[in-house]
Design a protein around this motif. Structure first.
Motif, PDB file in Angstrom:
ATOM      1  N   SER A  85       0.891  -1.084  -0.032  1.00  0.00           N
ATOM      2  CA  SER A  85      -0.072   0.071  -0.005  1.00  0.00           C
ATOM      3  C   SER A  85       0.781   1.275   0.081  1.00  0.00           C
ATOM      4  CB  SER A  85      -0.942   0.043   1.296  1.00  0.00           C
ATOM      5  OG  SER A  85      -1.852  -1.009   1.126  1.00  0.00           O
ATOM      6  N   LYS A  86       2.059   1.005   0.883  1.00  0.00           N
ATOM      7  CA  LYS A  86       2.747   2.694   0.888  1.00  0.00           C
ATOM      8  C   LYS A  86       3.631   2.469  -0.561  1.00  0.00           C
ATOM      9  CE  LYS A  86       3.411   2.591   5.693  1.00  0.00           C
ATOM     10  NZ  LYS A  86       4.589   2.759   6.976  1.00  0.00           N
ATOM     11  N   ARG A  87       3.745   1.475  -1.029  1.00  0.00           N
ATOM     12  CA  ARG A  87       4.778   1.449  -2.353  1.00  0.00           C
ATOM     13  C   ARG A  87       3.703   2.102  -3.506  1.00  0.00           C
ATOM     14  NH1 ARG A  87       8.674  -3.664  -2.298  1.00  0.00           N
ATOM     15  NH2 ARG A  87      10.270  -2.891  -0.535  1.00  0.00           N
ATOM     16  N   ILE A  88       2.597   1.451  -3.584  1.00  0.00           N
ATOM     17  CA  ILE A  88       1.910   2.000  -4.617  1.00  0.00           C
ATOM     18  C   ILE A  88       1.728   3.373  -4.453  1.00  0.00           C
ATOM     19  CG2 ILE A  88      -0.276   1.657  -3.279  1.00  0.00           C
ATOM     20  CD1 ILE A  88       0.581   0.644  -7.217  1.00  0.00           C
ATOM     21  N   TYR A  89       1.465   4.190  -3.395  1.00  0.00           N
ATOM     22  CA  TYR A  89       1.293   5.657  -3.636  1.00  0.00           C
ATOM     23  C   TYR A  89       2.431   6.107  -4.061  1.00  0.00           C
ATOM     24  CZ  TYR A  89       0.567  10.391  -2.885  1.00  0.00           C
ATOM     25  OH  TYR A  89       0.673  11.793  -3.233  1.00  0.00           O
ATOM     26  N   GLY A  90       3.788   5.739  -3.565  1.00  0.00           N
ATOM     27  CA  GLY A  90       5.007   6.134  -4.107  1.00  0.00           C
ATOM     28  C   GLY A  90       5.300   6.265  -5.417  1.00  0.00           C
ATOM     29  N   LYS A  91       4.533   5.154  -6.357  1.00  0.00           N
ATOM     30  CA  LYS A  91       4.696   4.882  -7.627  1.00  0.00           C
ATOM     31  C   LYS A  91       3.773   5.820  -8.447  1.00  0.00           C
ATOM     32  CE  LYS A  91       5.685  -0.098  -7.900  1.00  0.00           C
ATOM     33  NZ  LYS A  91       6.762  -0.147  -8.660  1.00  0.00           N
ATOM     34  N   ILE A  92       2.728   6.034  -7.846  1.00  0.00           N
ATOM     35  CA  ILE A  92       1.660   7.074  -8.288  1.00  0.00           C
ATOM     36  C   ILE A  92       2.279   8.477  -8.210  1.00  0.00           C
ATOM     37  CG2 ILE A  92      -0.971   7.813  -7.919  1.00  0.00           C
ATOM     38  CD1 ILE A  92      -1.823   5.263  -7.117  1.00  0.00           C
ATOM     39  N   ALA A  93       2.694   8.918  -6.948  1.00  0.00           N
ATOM     40  CA  ALA A  93       3.226  10.121  -6.770  1.00  0.00           C
ATOM     41  C   ALA A  93       4.472  10.393  -7.622  1.00  0.00           C
ATOM     42  CB  ALA A  93       3.845  10.456  -5.521  1.00  0.00           C
ATOM     43  N   ALA A  94       5.152   9.559  -8.017  1.00  0.00           N
ATOM     44  CA  ALA A  94       6.106   9.673  -8.957  1.00  0.00           C
ATOM     45  C   ALA A  94       5.824  10.281 -10.356  1.00  0.00           C
ATOM     46  CB  ALA A  94       7.007   8.359  -9.161  1.00  0.00           C
ATOM     47  N   VAL A  95       4.468   9.829 -10.795  1.00  0.00           N
ATOM     48  CA  VAL A  95       3.940  10.074 -12.102  1.00  0.00           C
ATOM     49  C   VAL A  95       3.922  11.677 -12.138  1.00  0.00           C
ATOM     50  CG1 VAL A  95       1.954  10.075 -13.473  1.00  0.00           C
ATOM     51  CG2 VAL A  95       2.869   8.114 -12.398  1.00  0.00           C
ATOM     52  N   LEU A  96       3.534  12.413 -10.853  1.00  0.00           N
ATOM     53  CA  LEU A  96       3.417  13.797 -10.913  1.00  0.00           C
ATOM     54  C   LEU A  96       4.434  14.483 -10.596  1.00  0.00           C
ATOM     55  CD1 LEU A  96       1.829  16.377 -10.650  1.00  0.00           C
ATOM     56  CD2 LEU A  96       1.277  15.835  -8.246  1.00  0.00           C
ATOM     57  N   ASP A  97       5.399  13.919  -9.521  1.00  0.00           N
ATOM     58  CA  ASP A  97       6.601  14.780  -9.048  1.00  0.00           C
ATOM     59  C   ASP A  97       7.860  14.460  -9.817  1.00  0.00           C
ATOM     60  OD1 ASP A  97       5.396  15.582  -6.596  1.00  0.00           O
ATOM     61  OD2 ASP A  97       5.761  13.878  -5.565  1.00  0.00           O
ATOM     62  N   ALA A  98       7.910  13.474 -10.597  1.00  0.00           N
ATOM     63  CA  ALA A  98       8.883  13.055 -11.389  1.00  0.00           C
ATOM     64  C   ALA A  98       8.690  13.149 -12.767  1.00  0.00           C
ATOM     65  CB  ALA A  98       9.722  11.910 -11.119  1.00  0.00           C
ATOM     66  N   GLY A  99       7.422  12.700 -13.025  1.00  0.00           N
ATOM     67  CA  GLY A  99       6.817  12.446 -14.495  1.00  0.00           C
ATOM     68  C   GLY A  99       6.276  13.652 -15.196  1.00  0.00           C
ATOM     69  N   ARG A 100       6.027  14.609 -14.064  1.00  0.00           N
ATOM     70  CA  ARG A 100       5.137  15.795 -14.708  1.00  0.00           C
ATOM     71  C   ARG A 100       3.883  15.732 -15.442  1.00  0.00           C
ATOM     72  NH1 ARG A 100      10.296  15.130 -15.872  1.00  0.00           N
ATOM     73  NH2 ARG A 100       9.782  14.669 -17.700  1.00  0.00           N
ATOM     74  N   ASP A 101       3.186  14.743 -14.969  1.00  0.00           N
ATOM     75  CA  ASP A 101       2.008  14.179 -15.620  1.00  0.00           C
ATOM     76  C   ASP A 101       1.024  13.995 -14.617  1.00  0.00           C
ATOM     77  OD1 ASP A 101      -0.086  13.149 -17.065  1.00  0.00           O
ATOM     78  OD2 ASP A 101       1.126  11.374 -17.730  1.00  0.00           O
TER      79      ASP A 101
END
Length: 409
Positions: A157-173
């Motif tokens: 559960s914790k890792r899945i939000y990290g993956k989702i947040a990376a789409v915004l913070d790092a992926g700019r999407d």
């Protein structure tokens, strides 16, 4: 499953982009409000926090298949107030990276349980004396398996939000971020509703859906009676501060910073309050631009551009482009935003700035694009050092010529 309609990159107000400006006209100040004012008003009105607005719980089967873990409260609230739904791509992504893993671990636990029960049955056939021993091993094994599965589910559960947040913070999407996060909220209700609303509103902000972001958070505060809640109000005004910077509203940004500083620090996690210094830098940036100090504004942004998160760099690059003193550098920064901004509002603004023709009127010059302030200052020191050496060599050569002229022929 309904699909999100295709839409252009969203920006609430494009009119403010005329002539490539990123600073809005000064708006009338409505007076400074603090958290103490909201807290006092909540007490006068007798407002108390509401724990829940959705009481219907899904069945055990739905919870097991992740079709509605707990109450899906955050998902339903966000979907009702924004009209957003999960598309097929986001649903497939959540199924693959979260739902299937949780189901797999749960099934593994039940298999282990069945095997353990089988062990008890076998032990029973072998003799009464062994039942207690086998039952003891069974209880220990089941307890250990339950703990392991629980820990693995928590980690997932914790890792899945990290993956989702990376789409915004790092992926700019931010558009994909919102879709996947909404899909996650449909699969599992978060423990912290306030953080869930804040996360989604942040994704709306970076899409340029500032009105939707503000409306969602304000409705949440009103519906859940959180007018006097320090943590919720801090996240709310943190969002408002970000929107104010995006829209170039200096007075609004300063008012939001003042509100954030009025919230008792002891009632807010440090990870939230640590964002205030960045907002103060952004306020200083808009202040310099208002005063026409473009060079100082450029150097200020250059100083913390490379230490900022990727998505914020898109907005900062816009200011580097509009504050640059030469055409080459300015166009490279603006083109960088258009290329790397993905679904952020910055792309639409960058295109509007470029099409306005403002940058093309700048004089030609050497580009500083892609070089941080330390590299540029090092290059400038190196140039000064070389110039000094060249001057010393020239002076020595001139002295040698003079000495040569004094030698008798």
């Amino acid at each position: 499953m309904p699909e999100m309609p295709e839409r252009e990159l969203h920006v609430d107000d494009v009119a403010e982009l005329e002539e490539g400006a990123l600073l809005s006209a000064e708006e009338a100040s409505e007076g400074e409000r603090t958290f103490a004012d909201d807290e006092a008003q909540a007490k006068r009105l007798g407002i108390t926090p509401t724990s829940s607005s959705y009481e219907d719980k899904p069945s055990w089967r739905d919870q097991f298949f992740r079709k509605g873990a707990e109450k899906r409260e955050a998902f339903l609230y966000i979907s009702d107030h924004t009209g957003d739904v999960v598309d097929d791509e986001a649903d497939d992504w959540i199924q693959h990276y979260y739902v299937s893993k949780v189901q797999g671990m749960t099934i593994a636990f039940f298999i282990a349980l069945i095997l353990s029960v089988g062990g008890v049955v076998v032990g029973n056939y072998r003799g009464i004396a062994t039942i207690g021993i086998v039952a003891s091993y069974l209880a220990s094994f089941v307890a250990l398996a339950a703990v392991i599965v629980f820990v693995l589910v928590m980690i997932t559960s914790k890792r899945i939000y990290g993956k989702i947040a990376a789409v915004l913070d790092a992926g700019r999407d931010p558009e994909t971020y919102c879709l996947r996060y909404l899909g996650y909220l449909r699969a599992k209700d978060p423990k912290d509703m306030t953080v869930a609303i804040s996360n989604y509103a942040r994704g709306l902000r970076w899409q340029g859906r500032w009105k939707d972001a503000r409306s969602l958070f304000e409705s949440y505060l009103a519906d859940y009676g959180l007018l006097g809640d320090a943590r919720a109000q801090f996240l709310h005004h943190l969002l408002l501060a970000g929107c104010a910077f995006d829209q170039g509203r200096l007075q609004s940004l300063d008012a939001e910073i003042a509100y954030l500083e009025s919230v008792p620090a002891a009632e807010v996690p440090e990870e939230f309050t640590s964002q205030i210094p960045t907002l103060e830098k952004l306020s200083h940036l808009l202040s310099l631009e208002r005063d026409g100090k473009k060079r100082e504004a450029y150097e200020l942004v250059e100083g913390f551009f490379y230490s900022s998160e990727n998505v914020l760099r898109m907005a900062l690059a816009l200011h580097l482009g509009t504050n640059s003193d030469n055409r080459t550098d300015a166009l490279e920064w603006i083109n960088f935003v258009i290329k790397m901004g993905v679904t952020t509002w910055c792309v639409k603004r960058a295109k509007a700035i470029r099409s306005a023709g403002f940058l093309q009127k700048l004089p030609a010059g050497e580009s500083r694009f892609g070089r941080n302030i330390r590299e540029r200052r090092r290059d400038e020191r190196e140039k000064r050092r070389k110039a000094k050496i060249d001057a010393e060599v020239a002076a020595e050569a001139e002295k040698t010529v003079e000495n040569a002229a004094d030698i008798p022929r």
